[in-house]
Every structure is written in C-alpha cells, then in structure tokens.
Design a protein around this motif. Structure first.
Motif, mmCIF file in Angstrom:
data_model
loop_
_atom_site.group_PDB
_atom_site.id
_atom_site.type_symbol
_atom_site.label_atom_id
_atom_site.label_comp_id
_atom_site.label_asym_id
_atom_site.label_seq_id
_atom_site.Cartn_x
_atom_site.Cartn_y
_atom_site.Cartn_z
ATOM 1 N N GLN A 241 0.843 -1.190 0.000
ATOM 2 C CA GLN A 241 0.000 0.000 0.000
ATOM 3 C C GLN A 241 0.880 1.243 0.000
ATOM 4 O O GLN A 241 1.752 1.371 0.851
ATOM 5 N N THR A 242 0.643 2.139 -0.939
ATOM 6 C CA THR A 242 1.413 3.377 -0.964
ATOM 7 C C THR A 242 0.855 4.350 0.070
ATOM 8 O O THR A 242 -0.306 4.743 -0.009
ATOM 9 N N ILE A 243 1.701 4.706 1.040
ATOM 10 C CA ILE A 243 1.347 5.763 1.999
ATOM 11 C C ILE A 243 2.561 6.695 2.059
ATOM 12 O O ILE A 243 3.542 6.408 2.747
ATOM 13 N N PRO A 244 2.507 7.800 1.330
ATOM 14 C CA PRO A 244 3.713 8.620 1.189
ATOM 15 C C PRO A 244 4.176 9.287 2.482
ATOM 16 O O PRO A 244 5.373 9.460 2.697
ATOM 17 N N GLU A 245 3.245 9.635 3.339
ATOM 18 C CA GLU A 245 3.587 10.414 4.525
ATOM 19 C C GLU A 245 3.994 9.488 5.680
ATOM 20 O O GLU A 245 3.246 8.593 6.054
ATOM 21 N N ALA A 248 1.629 9.242 8.605
ATOM 22 C CA ALA A 248 0.412 8.494 8.251
ATOM 23 C C ALA A 248 0.700 6.987 8.240
ATOM 24 O O ALA A 248 -0.164 6.182 8.613
ATOM 25 N N ALA A 251 0.657 5.956 11.836
ATOM 26 C CA ALA A 251 -0.728 5.937 12.342
ATOM 27 C C ALA A 251 -1.469 4.698 11.831
ATOM 28 O O ALA A 251 -2.190 4.049 12.581
ATOM 29 N N ALA A 255 -3.004 1.815 14.097
ATOM 30 C CA ALA A 255 -4.444 1.526 14.003
ATOM 31 C C ALA A 255 -4.702 0.074 13.612
ATOM 32 O O ALA A 255 -5.843 -0.357 13.564
ATOM 33 N N GLN A 257 -4.225 -1.138 10.685
ATOM 34 C CA GLN A 257 -4.701 -1.240 9.300
ATOM 35 C C GLN A 257 -3.608 -1.672 8.335
ATOM 36 O O GLN A 257 -3.880 -2.024 7.197
ATOM 37 N N LEU B 149 -3.756 14.743 9.769
ATOM 38 C CA LEU B 149 -3.083 13.791 10.669
ATOM 39 C C LEU B 149 -3.822 13.676 12.001
ATOM 40 O O LEU B 149 -3.944 12.584 12.561
ATOM 41 N N ILE B 152 -6.784 11.520 11.509
ATOM 42 C CA ILE B 152 -6.376 10.106 11.418
ATOM 43 C C ILE B 152 -6.119 9.560 12.820
ATOM 44 O O ILE B 152 -6.586 8.474 13.190
ATOM 45 N N LEU B 153 -5.371 10.342 13.616
ATOM 46 C CA LEU B 153 -5.044 9.867 14.968
ATOM 47 C C LEU B 153 -6.309 9.654 15.786
ATOM 48 O O LEU B 153 -6.426 8.671 16.524
ATOM 49 N N ALA B 156 -8.872 6.956 13.384
ATOM 50 C CA ALA B 156 -8.324 5.656 12.979
ATOM 51 C C ALA B 156 -7.565 4.982 14.120
ATOM 52 O O ALA B 156 -7.581 3.765 14.239
ATOM 53 N N VAL B 157 -6.903 5.784 14.970
ATOM 54 C CA VAL B 157 -6.074 5.166 16.014
ATOM 55 C C VAL B 157 -6.810 5.163 17.356
ATOM 56 O O VAL B 157 -7.093 4.101 17.908
ATOM 57 N N GLU B 158 -7.168 6.339 17.855
ATOM 58 C CA GLU B 158 -7.719 6.418 19.221
ATOM 59 C C GLU B 158 -9.108 5.809 19.314
ATOM 60 O O GLU B 158 -9.454 5.205 20.325
ATOM 61 N N GLY B 161 -10.114 2.480 15.084
ATOM 62 C CA GLY B 161 -10.333 2.190 13.660
ATOM 63 C C GLY B 161 -11.745 2.481 13.193
ATOM 64 O O GLY B 161 -12.267 1.787 12.320
ATOM 65 N N LEU B 163 -12.727 4.931 11.423
ATOM 66 C CA LEU B 163 -12.611 5.254 10.000
ATOM 67 C C LEU B 163 -11.217 4.857 9.524
ATOM 68 O O LEU B 163 -10.261 4.911 10.300
ATOM 69 N N PRO B 164 -11.087 4.490 8.268
ATOM 70 C CA PRO B 164 -9.764 4.056 7.785
ATOM 71 C C PRO B 164 -8.769 5.224 7.692
ATOM 72 O O PRO B 164 -9.151 6.357 7.425
ATOM 73 N N ALA B 165 -7.497 4.905 7.919
ATOM 74 C CA ALA B 165 -6.456 5.932 7.930
ATOM 75 C C ALA B 165 -6.015 6.304 6.520
ATOM 76 O O ALA B 165 -5.402 7.341 6.322
ATOM 77 N N PHE B 166 -6.280 5.454 5.567
ATOM 78 C CA PHE B 166 -5.775 5.710 4.215
ATOM 79 C C PHE B 166 -6.664 4.988 3.213
ATOM 80 O O PHE B 166 -7.505 4.169 3.596
ATOM 81 N N GLY B 167 -6.417 5.278 1.944
ATOM 82 C CA GLY B 167 -7.054 4.505 0.880
ATOM 83 C C GLY B 167 -8.310 5.156 0.333
ATOM 84 O O GLY B 167 -8.735 6.221 0.782
ATOM 85 N N VAL B 253 -1.415 12.860 2.545
ATOM 86 C CA VAL B 253 -1.670 12.395 3.918
ATOM 87 C C VAL B 253 -2.558 11.154 3.918
ATOM 88 O O VAL B 253 -2.313 10.201 4.662
ATOM 89 N N SER B 255 -3.161 9.108 1.322
ATOM 90 C CA SER B 255 -2.842 8.182 0.228
ATOM 91 C C SER B 255 -3.999 8.122 -0.767
ATOM 92 O O SER B 255 -4.399 7.042 -1.198
#
Lengths: 539, 307
Positions: A241-245, A248, A251, A255, A257, B149, B152-153, B156-158, B161, B163-167, B253, B255
């Motif tokens: 999976q590409t995650i550039p940052e 992120a 994180a 998480a 994921q 960010l 996301i924290l 997705a983290v606290e 999950g 909501l998804p952090a990426f994609g 941020v 992706s």
C-alpha cells in the motif's frame, strides 16, 4: 602459467557455493515457533511510493526493487546477511579464464506455467545486452544500466544443455556471477507474446509472489505462488500500500490497518518499540552517503580551464577528519546509521573494514595549511544539497556537516537544489572548481566492485578519478578470477582508497522497519528489497 | 447567449494554447530528465544516447511543433517515467478519485456553510455568531496536513479504527479526506455568507418583504440569501478548481490516488508529458468552471445579461 591458473580455477570451483537440487513440495506448517499461524492471512505493507515499472530492464531503483523482486528472481539469490546463495542457478563457476558456467535449477516454472530453462537465460542475456531484437521482434526499452556499455567484455553466451548456460568474455571477469546473476529473469514466451508493455503491466516471474492487481500510485496485490520452488511465504495474500507520509504510515500501523511499514524515522523507532503490539527491526543498507568533491582535472569537466580545487589528497583527507561522524550517527540518526571508512558498503561481498577517520579538527587545519589554505587564503566549497530527497535525517545532517567544515576554516556555501538539478549538474560536469555535492549511492549488485568502479570511468558520481597506481590495482581486481587472491586485492584497494579519500564518507544507512507483533520471522535484508519467504502471520 | 458562448469558446482555445505552450517551454527550462533514467555510474555518452532515444536532442522548435500537432488528438506523449500514455494516466487519476473527493468536499463546504453563515448573520454578536466565527477562524488557520493527521489519529487510532487511515473506494474512506479538504473553503464560505447576509438584510426589499408579512424563513432563504450568495458562487467556482487540482497535501496524507499528487510527483521527476497533460486538464477545468460560474450568475441574478 596456464596450469597454475587451472588449479586456481579448480579451487574456486570447489569453494563456490553449491546448492541442493530442487526440493519437493511440502505441506505448509500450521505453527511457527510453537505459535499457530493463519495460512490464509493478508499482510498489508505500507511503502512510501509505488513503482513506476515492473519490467526489471527499465530500472531497479530502491522503491522499484521492492516490488520487482517479489515477482522476479535472478540466477543468484541473497540471504539475510547479504551473502550470495543459489537462486535460479544452483551453482556458477568459471570453467576457464574467459568462460563462466551456470547450472540452472530444474523444475522451476513461471507463474503462467512457462518452464524456466537455458532458453530463458539466453533470451534474457539478449535483452540485457541489446542483441537479437529483430530476431525476437521485441521493442527495446531505455534501460537504467546499459550492459553492452558497462560490460563490453562479455562477448557471447551459449546453451550447453537445457539446464546449463555458458557466458564467454574477452577478458577475465570475476564479478560476472554478480552482474548477470542478480538481474531478474523474465519469461521468454510470455514476453514475446505480450511485448515488453505487457510484461511491465502484468508481470509474470518465478518469484514467491504472483501479482494479481495493480492500482497505480495506490496499491499492488500479490498472491502466494503455491508452485514456488523454495521456501514460500506462510500467508496467502500481500498488499503493498502506498502511503507517502511517514506519520500516516505510523498511524496506519498503530491503528492495525497495516502490518508492516518501512522507512521509520529514527526518532520514532524507540516509541514504536515500546508498544507491545509492535516490533521494530533494522538492517544496514547499501546506501552510502557522502560528500563528492570536485577533484577532476580541467579536461574532465566543464571547467573554464581550472582543475578541481579538491585534487589535493590532503584537502580531501582534512575534510574527512573535520567531520564528527559519531555525533552525526548518534544525534541525527539516533544510532540508525554506520560510520564506514571503507568505500564499500559493509554488507557487500568483498568488504574489508577500514580504520575509521578520526574526528581531529586540529589535524584537519594542519593538513589544509600544508595544502596552502590558511585563514588568509581559506578553502571555499560550494556545496549542492538535494533537499527533500533522501529524507529528513539527511536534510538535517548536511547543514551540520557544513558547520563542522566551517569550524576548520572552510568557507562553505550551502546551496539547496532539487534532485533533478543535482543530477543534471553532475551528469553534465558543470560543478564549479570549488564545487561539491552531498548525495547517497546504492546498488543492486552484491560484489564490492559495484562501489569500487565509482572512480574508474568519468560518470555522474566520479569527481575524483583514480590516479594511475590505483587504477592499476582496480584493474587487477577486475581480472583476478581466483577468489582468495581477489579478496586480498579488494581489501588492499579499499585500504588505499580510504587513505586517498576520494569523497568525504558520511554514513551508511540503517533501514528501520516497524511491524505488528503478529508478523513472525520477518528479517530485513541488507538489500534494497524486503523478503517475505518464510514469513508468517499469527492466527 | 449564443454569441457569448461562441466568444467564450474562442477565448478558451486561446487560453488553452497559451497554457500548453507556456508549460511546454517552462518545463524544459527546468532541465533534462535523462539523468533520472540511467544508472548513477552512467557516462556522458550513455546519457547522450538516452536523450536521443527520448527525442530530446531534437531542436526545441521541432519538438514544439510535434507537440502542437499531437495536442488536438489528445496525444500528450508517453510518460518518461512510467512508459504509459500521459493523458491516460491523468484521466485515471481525475476520475473517479479526484472528482469524488472534490465533489464531496464541495458539497460539505457549501451545504454546511449556508445554515452556519445565515445563523451567524441573523444572530449577529450572539453566541451562535461568536461560535461560528471562532470555528471559521480555527478551520482557516489550521494547516490541512496537520488537520488530516489529527483526524487520522483520532478516528483511525484512538477510536479503534472507526474510519480508515488511508485509501479510497468506499464512503468510509472518503469521509476524513473530504472533511479535511472542505475545512478551509467551508470557513471561507461561512464568513462570506455572513457578511453578504448582513449587508442584504439591511436592504429595502427585505424590509418590504417583511412588511408584506412573509415568514422570516421565506424572507431569509428566498429573498436575502439569493443575493448574498453571488460572491459565494464566484469563490466556490475557484474553490472547486483548487479542490480538483491542488488537493495534493490531502492526497499525500490520506494516500488518495488523485491527480494533484501525480502532477506534483511528475515535476521533480521531470516527466514532461505528464506535466503537460495534467496542466492542460487543469486549464480545461478552470476555463469550464469559469464559464459555469458566469452562467450561474444569470440564474441567481436575473439582472445579469450575457452578451
């Protein structure tokens, strides 16, 4: 003389690694180290970028290598310590001074069922050296490495039988196993049928993973190759999976994921390691970062009639002594870097450790004074610096290095440029006489020659060509086929290059990975790519 | 109207020609992409051969004329880095990823802005107004990468999950990037609607409407808002252009496989064909949006005539 050489070749033959023949398929284990594993798991791996190509011929840079080597393999494989081990070839040996023989692994097939054999290797050699394109009806691609230019001494290749190939050279070539062996093999029939564009878009290799989906700039999905000849991965699916940052990526790992991330910033690693759900692992890489200084004679660059200001060995040595490398490693890289005085990466075949350049500003000043640079006539350095290319730590390091050089009286002008501008300046030879640049170099090959040839021919990164005596020694390392003798020559050359100091050696990168504790047996390679063979995911 | 449209179409052709020509010459001023494509130990001769193979050794005017001949066919050449048609790459990133994200952010930033801006104006200096102005200031001042960010924290983290952090690819994936992208335009729109409404609510026709005994909601949303919304239409048009073309930080941020990051990556990589195709598409979007905004004026304000 000939008899003597034959006996050496025989010795080399006997000492060269020989692997066992192809192993029969075995039932995948259900536990690893006593822990139940999930053979159907999917592992998501976060990388900073996507690959731009999957055809290995187009290029195998650091990001691309990670993708390409999951699907494709070369004749020579590499183990976790960076040592060459049998890959698609079971063994390789010089059968005469000018001929190498590769014994190929039997029973290997590409993902589409095409068998791997001597014809495959001949076809690939044709592609490497740009021969017989008309015969194959194949489109040429602009390759990063021009084999026909870099290795012009390779003259022809032949099939001895279905599983034996010989490569002939016009001069002894002790590193042929490396530069040919590490290049991935593509299928012949599939490439001829689908063309190089097909190969690039829908790659088919012999590797442990089959590519099943590629969403450009987003993700690539792999499925385990159940017909793999070697130790297969112990989980079914993998997604890059590409995650550039970087933040992120961290994180996403925290998480849950993603299961593994690369390029962890050095100062984030300890915090991640304290999380019981995660592990942090690292490995030295073949990325050597240096200051390249203009030591070219005036006829070797766009000089305006002046020799490079750093042609004097004492000046370059002084700059090496002015840099506190331990401080850089500790304060900027948090210990995730190595100070290496050898011109060769510590994980390369033929590496010989060298005495570190001590941090000695007083001696540096003395050497500069001896070379004619005093306070009244200070040494100046215009240092190009590719910002935001090698990462935050590199960007912090370069100004620190500039300050250390200023401390010994060098007047440094730091000039941030984009990487493309740096490449263009270096390739066109337009550095000023007092110019230099900070950059890192890496490679796909295992042998020390990959590094030691940096100063042989005028190229982008060669700003201090070998003097005649070092060139002779370098040539000797390229002609000595006897392994122990050659290793001795390589060590001697590394010692002399260390003393001659063509560059200011800064650090060798240690790459940091963070992964979920559920991922078992992941060992980072000292290579550009990750290897998931034998890796499992806890149930 | 027809004359107006014809004139604008002609203008558009000149604008697009100007843009593609400017970008053609500007990208070449940045230098040569060839050193990227060869090994770091490549000699000058090898680099020169690579330039020839890419056609970059030809005279600049020859390259330009070739380029101009290809543009009307939508052929912007092949990506130097990816060896694929440049326009195809740009369109793959424009649809659906970029359009999806921009549309969601536009919807959020306008739909939420209307009640917030109106409430702020109708309750001037009250608690709602103070809260709305403070929130607008906060959203406008926050760097979008930081907001992204933090979201996301949090989500997705606290929150385990939530909501998804990426994609990309589902509504759940869209929420965080759309909220991040909508934040600044939302704040801007709230402030614009507030100030527009405050001005309009003082007008005689509003007083007349109230005197006629119309319900307050009808007065505000039918009579006042329609006039207060004119500057919002202009800004929204520009914001949409920004969302379609410049959401690169949000794309990085989260992706998100959008067009902004494709073009921004192409610039340091000197991938001329991709830059040219991307800028052409951006220019086309801006020209189109400007036209739509002009047409919308006639709908919102019948006094405006397009000639």
């Amino acid at each position: 003389m000939i008899r003597h050489r034959r006996s050496l070749i025989l010795l080399l033959l006997l000492t060269w690694p020989l692997a066992a023949a192809g192993q029969p398929a075995i039932t995948p284990p259900r536990t690893v180290d006593g822990v139940a594993i999930d053979p159907d798991a999917e592992l998501v791996v976060a990388l900073a970028d996507d690959t731009t190509n999957m055809d290995p011929r187009i290029g195998m840079g650091s990001i691309r290598s990670n993708y390409i080597r999951q699907v494709f393999e070369g004749l020579v494989d590499v183990d976790a310590q960076g040592r060459p081990v049998p890959g698609l070839a079971l063994s390789w040996k010089p059968v005469s001074e000018l001929t190498w023989e590769f014994a190929l692994r039997r029973g290997v097939t590409f993902h589409d069922g095409e068998p791997f054999n001597a014809d495959t290797v001949l076809f690939n050699l044709d592609r490497f050296f740009r021969r017989n394109f008309d015969k194959w009806g194949l489109k040429d691609v602009l390759a990063a490495t021009s084999f026909e230019k870099t290795y012009p001494f390779v003259t022809r290749w032949e099939k001895v039988d279905d599983y034996t190939v010989r490569v002939h050279t016009s001069e002894p070539a002790p590193t042929l196993w490396d530069f040919i062996g590490r290049e991935p093999m593509v299928p012949r029939a599939y490439t001829l049928k689908n063309g190089v564009d097909g190969l690039n878009d829908r790659p088919v290799g012999t590797g442990p993973w089959k590519m099943v989906e590629w969403k450009r700039k987003t993700s690539m999905v792999f499925e385990r190759n159940d017909a793999y000849w070697g130790t297969a991965p112990l989980f079914r699916k993998m997604r890059f999976q590409t995650i550039p940052e970087g933040a992120a990526r961290i994180a996403a790992l925290r998480a849950g994921q993603v299961g593994l991330i690369e390029g962890v910033p050095p100062f984030d690693a300890p915090a991640l390691a304290q999380d019981a759900r995660l592990k942090v692992v690292s490995s030295p890489q073949k990325l050597s970062c240096r200051l390249y200084l203009n030591a070219r004679p005036k006829d070797k660059y766009d000089s305006g009639g002046k020799d490079g200001l750093f042609a004097d060995q004492r000046v370059r040595l002084a700059l090496n002594l002015a840099i506190n490398k331990d401080a850089i490693v500790k304060k900027i890289f948090n210990g995730y870097a190595l100070a290496n005085a050898s011109p060769v990466a510590s994980v390369s075949y033929g590496y010989a450790a060298q005495e570190a350049y001590p941090y000695d500003p007083a001696r540096a000043r003395t050497l500069l004074a001896e070379a004619g640079f005093r306070d009244t006539n200070p040494l100046t350095l215009q240092l190009l610096f590719p910002a935001k290319h090698y990462g935050q730590s590199f960007d912090e390091m370069t100004p620190a290095v500039a300050e250390m050089l200023k401390d010994v009286g060098v007047q440094v002008t730091l000039k941030p440029v984009d990487f493309a501008t740096l490449l263009q300046t270096a390739s066109k030879g337009t550095l000023p006489p007092n110019g230099g640049f900070a950059a890192c170099r890496t490679g796909n090959n295992l042998d020390a020659d990959d590094y030691l040839r940096d100063w042989a021919a005028i190229a982008m990164i060669n700003w201090a060509p070998y003097p005649p005596e070092l060139m002779s020694l370098y040539t000797a390392t390229r002609r000595e086929v006897d392994a122990p003798k050659r290793l001795k020559l390589l060590a001697d050359l590394q010692r002399q290059v260390r003393d001659w100091a063509p560059v200011v050696a800064l650090y060798q990168e240690v790459k940091v990975y963070a992964l979920s504790a559920r991922v078992l047996r992941f060992a980072p390679l000292p290579e550009l790519n990750m290897d998931f063979r034998g890796v499992a995911v806890k149930r | 109207m027809r004359a107006f449209l014809l004139r604008r179409a002609l203008h558009a052709v000149f604008v697009l020609w100007g843009v593609v020509s400017a970008v053609f010459f500007l990208v070449r001023l940045t230098g040569d992409p060839t050193p990227f494509l060869v090994d770091q130990t490549a000699t000058q001769q090898e680099i020169a051969e690579a330039r020839t193979r890419l056609g970059l050794d030809r005279a600049l005017h020859v390259q330009y004329l070739d380029f101009l001949r290809s543009v009307p066919r939508g052929d912007f050449g092949t990506s130097i880095r990816e060896k694929r048609p440049a326009m195809q790459m740009v369109l793959e990133h424009l649809w659906p990823a970029t359009v999806e994200l921009a549309a969601a952010a536009l919807l959020l930033s306008t739909i939420l802005a209307i009640p917030l801006g109106v409430a702020s104006a109708t309750h001037k200096n009250g608690a709602v107004d103070h809260a709305s102005r403070l929130a607008s200031l906060f959203l406008q001042s926050m760097p979008s990468f930081w907001l992204g960010l933090m979201l996301i924290l949090l989500f997705a983290v606290e929150l385990g999950g939530l909501l998804p952090a990426f994609g990309s690819g589902s509504l759940r994936h869209l929420i965080l990037p759309a909220v991040t992208l909508a934040a600044a335009p939302l704040a801007q729109n709230v402030r614009l609607i507030r100030s527009g409404m405050l001005e309009v609510l003082q007008q005689d026709y509003v007083r007349t409407a109230r005197a006629k005994g119309l319900a307050e909601r009808f007065v505000i949303y039918r009579h006042a808002l329609r006039n207060a919304a004119i500057p919002v239409i202009t800004v929204t048009g520009l914001s949409l252009g920004f969302m379609l073309s410049g959401a690169v930080i949000i794309e990085t941020v989260f992706s998100w496989p959008g067009m902004g990051r494709l073009i921004v990556q192409a610039v340091p990589g000197r991938d001329f064909p991709v830059i040219q195709a991307g800028v052409f598409v951006f220019a086309l979007i801006f020209v189109g949006l400007n036209l739509i905004v002009d047409l919308l004026y006639t709908v919102v304000d019948p006094r405006v005539r397009l000639t």
